[in-house]
Scaffold this motif. Structure first.
Motif, PDB file in Angstrom:
ATOM      1  N   SER A  71       0.826  -1.194   0.000  1.00  0.00           N
ATOM      2  CA  SER A  71       0.000   0.000   0.000  1.00  0.00           C
ATOM      3  C   SER A  71       0.866   1.252   0.000  1.00  0.00           C
ATOM      4  O   SER A  71       2.012   1.249   0.458  1.00  0.00           O
ATOM      5  N   TYR A  72       0.288   2.352  -0.466  1.00  0.00           N
ATOM      6  CA  TYR A  72       0.987   3.630  -0.552  1.00  0.00           C
ATOM      7  C   TYR A  72       1.235   4.195   0.841  1.00  0.00           C
ATOM      8  O   TYR A  72       0.346   4.208   1.686  1.00  0.00           O
ATOM      9  N   THR A  73       2.465   4.696   1.068  1.00  0.00           N
ATOM     10  CA  THR A  73       2.804   5.342   2.335  1.00  0.00           C
ATOM     11  C   THR A  73       3.164   6.806   2.161  1.00  0.00           C
ATOM     12  O   THR A  73       3.069   7.586   3.108  1.00  0.00           O
ATOM     13  N   ASP A 111       7.039   6.015  -4.869  1.00  0.00           N
ATOM     14  CA  ASP A 111       5.869   5.377  -4.274  1.00  0.00           C
ATOM     15  C   ASP A 111       4.680   5.665  -5.182  1.00  0.00           C
ATOM     16  O   ASP A 111       4.533   6.795  -5.678  1.00  0.00           O
ATOM     17  N   ARG A 127       0.486   5.434  -5.978  1.00  0.00           N
ATOM     18  CA  ARG A 127      -0.867   5.305  -5.429  1.00  0.00           C
ATOM     19  C   ARG A 127      -1.863   5.212  -6.575  1.00  0.00           C
ATOM     20  O   ARG A 127      -1.898   6.072  -7.460  1.00  0.00           O
TER      21      ARG A 127
END
Length: 217
Positions: free
Chosen positions: A2-4, A14, A16
Motif C-alpha cells: 500500500s501507498y505510504t 511510491d 498510489r
C-alpha cells in the motif's frame, strides 16, 4: 504494497492507484524535493507537479506516454531546477500562477488563479491559491469519490504551514488562506502531498491549527 508517501532521494518512487488517476511520488535533488507524476488511467495522459531536479530520472518516470503540462507550485528555485530539461524533452507547456511566473526559467503558457482548473486526461484538478510562502503559491485539488487529494507545494506540511521567514503579515495571510481555502472546505480524510517530506491528512493536522496560530509560524 500500500501507498505510504515515504520516499527518499535515490530511492524508489511510491505509487498510489486511485479511481481514474495514478499518483507517482519521487524525491529528487539536494533539497529532498517531492515531484509528483499524475497519470489518467483512461487516456494515459500525464501531468508533472514540480520538475524540481534530476530531470533524467523524471523523464524515466514519464516514459513514452504524453506529458500534457508541467505545473510549478511556486517560484523557488529548488522546485524548478529540472523544468527546462523536461520542457525541452517533452514540449509540455508550463502552468503556474502569474505572480510567480517571471521567476521561472521557462515561459508560463497557462497562467492560473484560484478556482481555475487544470486537466490531465479526463481528470480535473482545481487550483487553490495560497498566498504567503510566495505571492503565487498554488495547490492542486483532486476530489475523488472517497476522499480529496491535495498537492500543497510548500504552503502546507505535516506540522505547519510553509516558511514565511518571520514576517507576521505573510504568516497571517498564509494561515488564513490555508484555513479558509483548505481546512474550512475539505474533510478530515483529505490526503495532502507536500513539496518536501511525508504526506499527511487534514484530520491529523486540524487540531494543531490553534498552536500554529499562537506560535506564529
Amino acid at each position: 504494497m500500500s501507498y505510504t508517501g515515504i520516499v527518499e532521494v535515490g530511492g524508489a518512487p511510491d505509487v498510489r492507484e486511485l479511481p481514474g488517476l495514478t499518483i507517482t511520488k519521487v524525491a529528487v535533488g539536494p533539497y529532498d524535493n517531492n515531484a509528483y507524476l499524475l497519470r489518467c488511467t483512461t487516456t494515459g495522459d500525464q501531468l508533472l507537479i514540480d520538475a524540481a531536479n534530476e530531470a533524467p530520472r523524471l523523464l524515466e518516470l514519464i516514459g513514452d506516454g504524453p506529458l500534457s503540462r508541467v505545473v510549478t507550485t511556486h517560484r523557488h528555485q529548488d522546485h524548478w531546477m529540472g523544468l527546462s530539461d523536461i520542457v525541452r524533452a517533452t514540449g509540455a507547456p508550463v502552468v503556474a500562477h502569474p505572480f510567480d511566473a517571471e521567476a521561472l526559467p521557462e515561459p508560463v503558457a497557462h497562467p492560473v488563479d484560484n478556482g481555475d482548473t487544470v486537466s490531465v486526461g479526463r481528470v480535473t484538478l482545481e487550483v487553490v491559491h495560497l498566498r504567503g510562502h510566495t505571492p503565487g503559491s498554488i495547490a492542486l485539488l483532486y476530489e475523488a469519490e472517497d476522499r480529496a487529494h491535495l498537492f500543497t507545494g510548500d504552503s502546507l506540511f505535516p506540522g505547519g504551514v510553509g516558511n514565511t521567514w518571520g514576517d507576521p503579515t505573510r504568516f497571517k495571510q498564509l494561515l488564513a488562506d490555508v484555513e479558509e481555502r483548505v481546512f474550512d472546505r475539505l474533510a478530515d480524510n483529505t490526503w495532502f502531498y507536500p513539496g518536501h517530506g511525508k504526506d499527511s491528512t487534514l484530520g491529523r493536522e486540524r487540531p494543531s491549527l490553534p498552536e500554529w496560530r499562537e506560535r506564529g509560524w
